[in-house]
Every structure is written in structure tokens, then in C-alpha cells.
Design a protein around this motif. Structure first.
Motif, PDB file in Angstrom:
ATOM      1  N   ILE A   1       9.802  -4.394   5.342  1.00  0.00           N
ATOM      2  CA  ILE A   1       8.989  -3.584   4.450  1.00  0.00           C
ATOM      3  C   ILE A   1       7.548  -3.998   4.707  1.00  0.00           C
ATOM      4  N   ARG A   2       6.764  -3.106   5.262  1.00  0.00           N
ATOM      5  CA  ARG A   2       5.368  -3.420   5.538  1.00  0.00           C
ATOM      6  C   ARG A   2       4.547  -3.034   4.320  1.00  0.00           C
ATOM      7  N   LEU A   3       3.875  -4.014   3.765  1.00  0.00           N
ATOM      8  CA  LEU A   3       2.991  -3.764   2.640  1.00  0.00           C
ATOM      9  C   LEU A   3       1.565  -3.815   3.170  1.00  0.00           C
ATOM     10  N   PRO A   4       0.886  -2.677   3.196  1.00  0.00           N
ATOM     11  CA  PRO A   4      -0.475  -2.655   3.729  1.00  0.00           C
ATOM     12  C   PRO A   4      -1.398  -3.566   2.914  1.00  0.00           C
ATOM     13  N   PRO A   5      -2.434  -4.089   3.550  1.00  0.00           N
ATOM     14  CA  PRO A   5      -3.385  -4.919   2.811  1.00  0.00           C
ATOM     15  C   PRO A   5      -4.097  -4.098   1.730  1.00  0.00           C
ATOM     16  N   LEU A   6      -4.619  -4.788   0.752  1.00  0.00           N
ATOM     17  CA  LEU A   6      -5.276  -4.138  -0.379  1.00  0.00           C
ATOM     18  C   LEU A   6      -6.405  -3.215   0.073  1.00  0.00           C
ATOM     19  N   ARG A   7      -7.127  -3.577   1.114  1.00  0.00           N
ATOM     20  CA  ARG A   7      -8.231  -2.733   1.592  1.00  0.00           C
ATOM     21  C   ARG A   7      -7.753  -1.368   2.083  1.00  0.00           C
ATOM     22  N   GLU A   8      -6.447  -1.248   2.389  1.00  0.00           N
ATOM     23  CA  GLU A   8      -5.880   0.026   2.817  1.00  0.00           C
ATOM     24  C   GLU A   8      -5.239   0.795   1.668  1.00  0.00           C
ATOM     25  N   ARG A   9      -5.268   0.218   0.496  1.00  0.00           N
ATOM     26  CA  ARG A   9      -4.709   0.903  -0.681  1.00  0.00           C
ATOM     27  C   ARG A   9      -5.633   0.704  -1.883  1.00  0.00           C
ATOM     28  N   ILE A  10      -6.843   1.141  -1.688  1.00  0.00           N
ATOM     29  CA  ILE A  10      -7.907   1.021  -2.689  1.00  0.00           C
ATOM     30  C   ILE A  10      -7.481   1.654  -4.019  1.00  0.00           C
ATOM     31  N   SER A  11      -6.660   2.697  -3.948  1.00  0.00           N
ATOM     32  CA  SER A  11      -6.238   3.371  -5.179  1.00  0.00           C
ATOM     33  C   SER A  11      -5.399   2.465  -6.080  1.00  0.00           C
ATOM     34  N   ASP A  12      -4.905   1.339  -5.554  1.00  0.00           N
ATOM     35  CA  ASP A  12      -4.146   0.385  -6.376  1.00  0.00           C
ATOM     36  C   ASP A  12      -5.058  -0.501  -7.225  1.00  0.00           C
ATOM     37  N   ILE A  13      -6.316  -0.629  -6.836  1.00  0.00           N
ATOM     38  CA  ILE A  13      -7.226  -1.565  -7.506  1.00  0.00           C
ATOM     39  C   ILE A  13      -7.374  -1.265  -9.000  1.00  0.00           C
ATOM     40  N   PRO A  14      -7.606  -0.025  -9.418  1.00  0.00           N
ATOM     41  CA  PRO A  14      -7.720   0.227 -10.866  1.00  0.00           C
ATOM     42  C   PRO A  14      -6.464  -0.174 -11.643  1.00  0.00           C
ATOM     43  N   HIS A  15      -5.295   0.103 -11.079  1.00  0.00           N
ATOM     44  CA  HIS A  15      -4.038  -0.249 -11.760  1.00  0.00           C
ATOM     45  C   HIS A  15      -3.871  -1.766 -11.856  1.00  0.00           C
ATOM     46  N   LEU A  16      -4.189  -2.456 -10.769  1.00  0.00           N
ATOM     47  CA  LEU A  16      -4.075  -3.916 -10.769  1.00  0.00           C
ATOM     48  C   LEU A  16      -5.059  -4.536 -11.762  1.00  0.00           C
ATOM     49  N   CYS A  17      -6.281  -4.018 -11.780  1.00  0.00           N
ATOM     50  CA  CYS A  17      -7.296  -4.537 -12.708  1.00  0.00           C
ATOM     51  C   CYS A  17      -6.859  -4.335 -14.160  1.00  0.00           C
ATOM     52  N   LYS A  18      -6.409  -3.149 -14.468  1.00  0.00           N
ATOM     53  CA  LYS A  18      -5.991  -2.845 -15.833  1.00  0.00           C
ATOM     54  C   LYS A  18      -4.871  -3.776 -16.275  1.00  0.00           C
ATOM     55  N   ARG A  19      -3.889  -3.965 -15.406  1.00  0.00           N
ATOM     56  CA  ARG A  19      -2.754  -4.831 -15.745  1.00  0.00           C
ATOM     57  C   ARG A  19      -3.196  -6.272 -15.941  1.00  0.00           C
ATOM     58  N   PHE A  20      -4.041  -6.764 -15.035  1.00  0.00           N
ATOM     59  CA  PHE A  20      -4.487  -8.149 -15.120  1.00  0.00           C
ATOM     60  C   PHE A  20      -5.368  -8.369 -16.349  1.00  0.00           C
ATOM     61  N   LEU A  21      -6.314  -7.487 -16.576  1.00  0.00           N
ATOM     62  CA  LEU A  21      -7.273  -7.673 -17.670  1.00  0.00           C
ATOM     63  C   LEU A  21      -6.650  -7.453 -19.047  1.00  0.00           C
ATOM     64  N   LYS A  22      -5.545  -6.744 -19.102  1.00  0.00           N
ATOM     65  CA  LYS A  22      -4.876  -6.497 -20.380  1.00  0.00           C
ATOM     66  C   LYS A  22      -4.509  -7.814 -21.070  1.00  0.00           C
ATOM     67  N   SER A  23      -4.070  -8.788 -20.294  1.00  0.00           N
ATOM     68  CA  SER A  23      -3.672 -10.073 -20.884  1.00  0.00           C
ATOM     69  C   SER A  23      -4.864 -10.821 -21.484  1.00  0.00           C
ATOM     70  N   TYR A  24      -6.071 -10.462 -21.085  1.00  0.00           N
ATOM     71  CA  TYR A  24      -7.279 -11.084 -21.630  1.00  0.00           C
ATOM     72  C   TYR A  24      -7.958 -10.210 -22.679  1.00  0.00           C
ATOM     73  N   GLY A  25      -7.412  -9.029 -22.926  1.00  0.00           N
ATOM     74  CA  GLY A  25      -8.022  -8.119 -23.883  1.00  0.00           C
ATOM     75  C   GLY A  25      -9.359  -7.578 -23.392  1.00  0.00           C
ATOM     76  N   LYS A  26      -9.499  -7.459 -22.082  1.00  0.00           N
ATOM     77  CA  LYS A  26     -10.750  -6.993 -21.478  1.00  0.00           C
ATOM     78  C   LYS A  26     -10.535  -5.644 -20.803  1.00  0.00           C
ATOM     79  N   THR A  27     -11.625  -4.927 -20.648  1.00  0.00           N
ATOM     80  CA  THR A  27     -11.640  -3.693 -19.870  1.00  0.00           C
ATOM     81  C   THR A  27     -12.649  -3.876 -18.748  1.00  0.00           C
ATOM     82  N   ILE A  28     -12.771  -2.869 -17.910  1.00  0.00           N
ATOM     83  CA  ILE A  28     -13.704  -2.959 -16.791  1.00  0.00           C
ATOM     84  C   ILE A  28     -14.557  -1.699 -16.752  1.00  0.00           C
TER      85      ILE A  28
END
Length: 143
Positions: A72-99
């Protein structure tokens, strides 16, 4: 299930032992001469080019065939920029922060050689730097 990360970096003697476990499920504990058997599903990960390592005699060819049954080839993050907002939202949720949208735009320009781990480290630094509930561009450092 056993996950082995960076399989391309393991020592030759460990490769031999791993090959033995993959072939028949048998192994010996350190210091023991009793052979044990395990029913294990292995999951391997690497950033290395294992075929190149085989050519350079740094990785066993027979082990390559064993560990590459289902790739299973998982492309690097730079090739899937559209994942960044989802990853940020998930990570920041645990801190009660938004971006902020400016911060998100800035993150989407990154090259991310460290992939998701680097993004999370960047966000964690931003959380520590932030005063309010939102991450702002001046709180984002890529290094």
C-alpha cells in the motif's frame, strides 16, 4: 499483528532471523535454545527503496519478496495537501483550538519532508505559542 517500522534499516543478522519467522513462524527467545511458534500478522513500513537496497546488497532479496506481498503506497503529505485541513482539525480538537484560514493557507504551502509527524510537531508548537483559541500565521514554524 506486529507492526515493524523502517524495515529497510534493520541489520543483516536481524533480517535473517525475521526471514525465519516469516517462513515458518518459529523463533527463539534470547538466551534460549527452545524453539517457539507464533501466529503473527506482520505489517511493515519503510521510506527506503528496498529494491535499490537489494541491488546494493543491504537488504536480502528473499526477505524483500516476503515483506512485499501486499503493498500500500501512501503518498507523502506534500502530494495530498487536501488532507492537511482534516489533520489539523483532528489534532487541534484535543486542544480546543481552531486554525485561521491564513494559517491553513500557510500550512498548505509546506513541503513536509517529515510528513504527518512534522505537521503535528508544527501544530503542537503553534498551540504552545497561541494565546487565544485560534492558531495564527505568526505562531507557525516549519522547522
Amino acid at each position: 499483528s506486529l507492526f515493524l517500522d523502517e524495515i529497510g534499516e534493520i541489520d543483516g543478522s536481524v533480517q535473517t532471523k525475521l526471514l525465519h519467522v516469516l517462513e515458518d513462524g518459529s523463533f527463539r527467545r534470547v538466551g534460549s535454545d527452545k524453539e517457539l511458534h507464533a501466529d503473527v500478522r506482520f505489517i511493515f513500513a519503510t521510506n527506503a527503496d528496498l529494491k535499490a537496497k537489494v541491488r546494493q546488497r543491504q537488504f536480502r532479496e528473499d526477505l524483500l519478496y516476503r515483506v512485499s506481498r501486499n503493498i500500500i503506497r501512501l503518498p507523502p503529505l506534500r502530494e495530498r495537501i487536501s488532507d492537511i485541513p482534516h489533520l489539523c482539525k483532528r489534532f487541534l480538537k484535543s486542544y480546543g483550538k481552531t486554525i485561521s484560514s491564513d494559517s491553513m493557507s500557510l500550512l498548505e504551502t509546506g513541503l513536509w519532508p517529515g510528513n504527518v509527524r512534522q505537521l503535528y510537531n508544527c501544530l503542537e508548537r503553534a498551540v504552545v505559542q497561541s494565546q487565544g483559541s485560534s492558531i495564527e500565521p505568526e505562531q507557525i514554524f516549519f522547522d
